[in-house]
Enzyme design. Structure first.
Site, PDB file in Angstrom:
ATOM      1  CB  SER A   1      -0.955  -0.052   1.202  1.00  0.00           C
ATOM      2  OG  SER A   1      -1.912   0.970   1.151  1.00  0.00           O
TER       3      SER A   1
ATOM      4  CE  LYS B   1      -5.083  -2.096   0.640  1.00  0.00           C
ATOM      5  NZ  LYS B   1      -5.581  -0.719   0.731  1.00  0.00           N
TER       6      LYS B   1
ATOM      7  CG  ASP C   1       7.409   4.527 -11.855  1.00  0.00           C
ATOM      8  OD1 ASP C   1       8.043   3.457 -11.927  1.00  0.00           O
ATOM      9  OD2 ASP C   1       6.164   4.589 -11.960  1.00  0.00           O
TER      10      ASP C   1
END
Length: 530
Positions: A288, A313, A299
């Site tokens: 999460s 999640k 990224d």
């Protein structure tokens, strides 16, 4: 065949209910059908029923057929779930464990209510408001309930202290007790700091920034951010922490759902950690909010990720409070990393058992021990936003540097000792008997880390206690293979009980394979910041 006998009153009630819902909710209303069934059961069923439980079971039944993370919680469950994330609770302020059916104080909270009245590490709390809690096999949650209470209320504690013949009594005024989510902060090597975050709660960002300030004052240039076993928490905390690493207007995460428009979170460019090498540590239990931070830094090529694929999640739950303070957490959207990867791993609606066995399935398929066992479809291929490195979607965050799970680290003997609580209980007895001398011999952690060795007497005690519960090494070879890791663990546990959890990790991390790989590759992270 005789027709069943129905009383006139029951028949009239049935007709009335049926007519009422046809009028109020329409003939084909799903809500009317549900309410009609509930009213029929509560009014016509052969035995008495608990209407509240009936409704709760219906809610749970509906949610269980959706995704794995939509859930219902009672008011009491909501309180327990929120407590670790709120950053505090009302109580007396002690870390404790149960030893021989007695509450043993490990550490009173610094400047907390118990420390203020004179309660010490090693004290045994045996009565609460003159009622015994020791020697009565009282469950841990019941003991906690007696010790906790609203801020400002008083509780009388009866305490047995080593070396003091009579019972001591303390009147403690309960207060707000902080719950820390940053568990380790230290310089692991010259110029390299390590911060471990256990979850993302209401106070995590402030704790994190205080840790950064402390480490920078000690000469930190590079950072290892340890998110192993971090199960997530508040989105806002994750966004604030990711913001510290990224440039102005960098996308941190976005959410989107069928009935939820795309919502973006972007960096403001005022972060304190935009320079220096960064490594993020994750494993199969990082989930999460931990995945949001990890995905954003990966990224944007701001950090190298080390470890194993994270949990996956990536479903956004909206809390819906009900009138009785119970709560539905309903999934309304997905989390996406800046490159567009969906964090959520695949699942089948209503099949929770398979979802919950994901760890066992990864282990069985070899994913946790061999990177070559992990296969990604080309359709899941994405590129990082600056250096265009290949990353993959499909659930979870795949690390840049894979560290296999060492299934040989624990012997069978060690696992069984741990399962029977032999290691923890023996350590607590050792600390209880030797606390004063240990504090005298090791006035600071640096001295302890350099000089302390686990005494053979403690090892002998563990082996003897293991035999009492039928836990024995298979042979001398297994015993010898168990010793190095067991001794390190015991040293870490002693350090935790003399100081705090950060000192525990300072010892354990020297044998943590993921942390050690991070130290090896942190120099590579400089390639990301050029």
């Amino acid at each position: 065949m005789k027709r069943p006998f129905i009383t006139f009153a029951a028949l009239l009630l049935t007709i009335t209910i049926s007519a009422q819902f046809r009028i109020n909710l329409g003939k084909d209303s799903p809500m009317g059908k549900l309410q009609y069934a509930e009213m029929a059961i509560s009014n016509l069923y052969v035995d008495s029923v608990d209407e509240n439980k009936l409704v709760e079971d219906a809610i749970r039944g509906m949610l269980e057929k959706l995704d794995p993370h939509s859930s219902y919680s009672t008011a009491e469950e909501v309180k327990k779930l929120n407590e670790p994330l709120q950053g505090n609770f009302d109580g007396i302020g002690v870390q404790f464990n149960i030893v021989d059916d007695t509450l043993l104080v490990i550490q009173p909270t610094t400047k907390g209510p118990s420390e203020k009245v004179g309660i010490l590490a090693g004290d045994r709390i045996v009565t609460v408001n003159d009622s015994a809690i020791a020697g009565v096999k009282m469950p841990r949650d019941v003991i906690m309930k007696r010790l906790r209470g609203p801020r400002g209320t008083k509780v009388k504690l009866g305490v047995v202290r080593r070396g003091v013949p009579e019972m001591l009594y303390f009147n403690v005024t309960r207060d707000k007790i902080p719950v820390k989510s940053v568990s380790a902060v230290y310089m692991i090597r010259p110029g390299i700091g390590l911060i471990r975050i256990d979850n993302f709660g209401a106070t995590t960002y402030d704790e994190f920034m205080a840790a950064v300030q402390t480490l920078k004052a000690q000469g930190m240039n590079d950072l290892i951010l340890d998110l192993q076993e971090n199960g997530g928490g508040y989105l806002e905390s994750a966004v604030h922490i990711a913001n510290e690493f990224l440039r102005s207007n960098d996308l941190i995460v976005y959410t989107e759902g069928l009935k939820q428009r795309r919502n973006e979170y972007r960096a403001d460019g005022h972060g304190k950690l935009t320079l220096g090498n960064v490594v993020v540590l994750v494993n199969e239990f990082s989930a999460s909010a931990a995945e949001i931070v990890t995905g954003a830094l990966q990224d944007h090529d701001r950090a190298l990720v080390v470890g194993r694929r994270s949990f996956g999640k990536g479903l956004v739950q909206r809390p819906i409070e009900l009138p009785d303070e119970s709560m539905i957490r309903l999934t309304v959207a997905h989390y996406y990393t800046p490159s567009g990867r969906c964090i959520q791993k695949p699942y089948k609606k209503g099949e929770l058992k398979e979802y919950e066995q994901d760890f066992e399935n990864r282990l069985k398929h070899g994913e946790l021990t061999n990177r070559d066992s992990i296969h990604f479809d080309d359709s899941l291929k994405y590129a990082t936003l600056r250096l265009h490195r290949t990353v993959y979607g499909g659930g979870g965050i795949m690390p840049d540097e894979f560290v296999p799970l060492d299934t040989l680290q624990y012997t069978r003997f060690h696992r069984q000792l741990a399962a029977k609580n032999v290691i923890v209980n023996s350590n607590l007895h050792y600390i209880d008997n030797n606390r004063k001398q240990l504090k005298k011999d090791y006035p600071d952690f640096a001295t302890f880390q350099q000089s302390f060795s686990v005494p053979q007497s403690l090892i002998d005690t563990i082996i003897a206690e293991g035999e009492k519960v039928n836990v024995k090494p298979k042979d001398d070879e297994e015993l010898q293979r168990t010793m190095p890791y067991l001794k390190m663990q015991l040293k870490a546990l002693v350090a935790r009980d003399l100081w705090d959890i950060s000192e525990y990790f300072q010892i354990m991390n020297e044998q943590n394979h993921t942390v050690q790989r991070a130290l090896q590759v942190i120099g590579k992270a400089s390639q990301l910041t050029r």
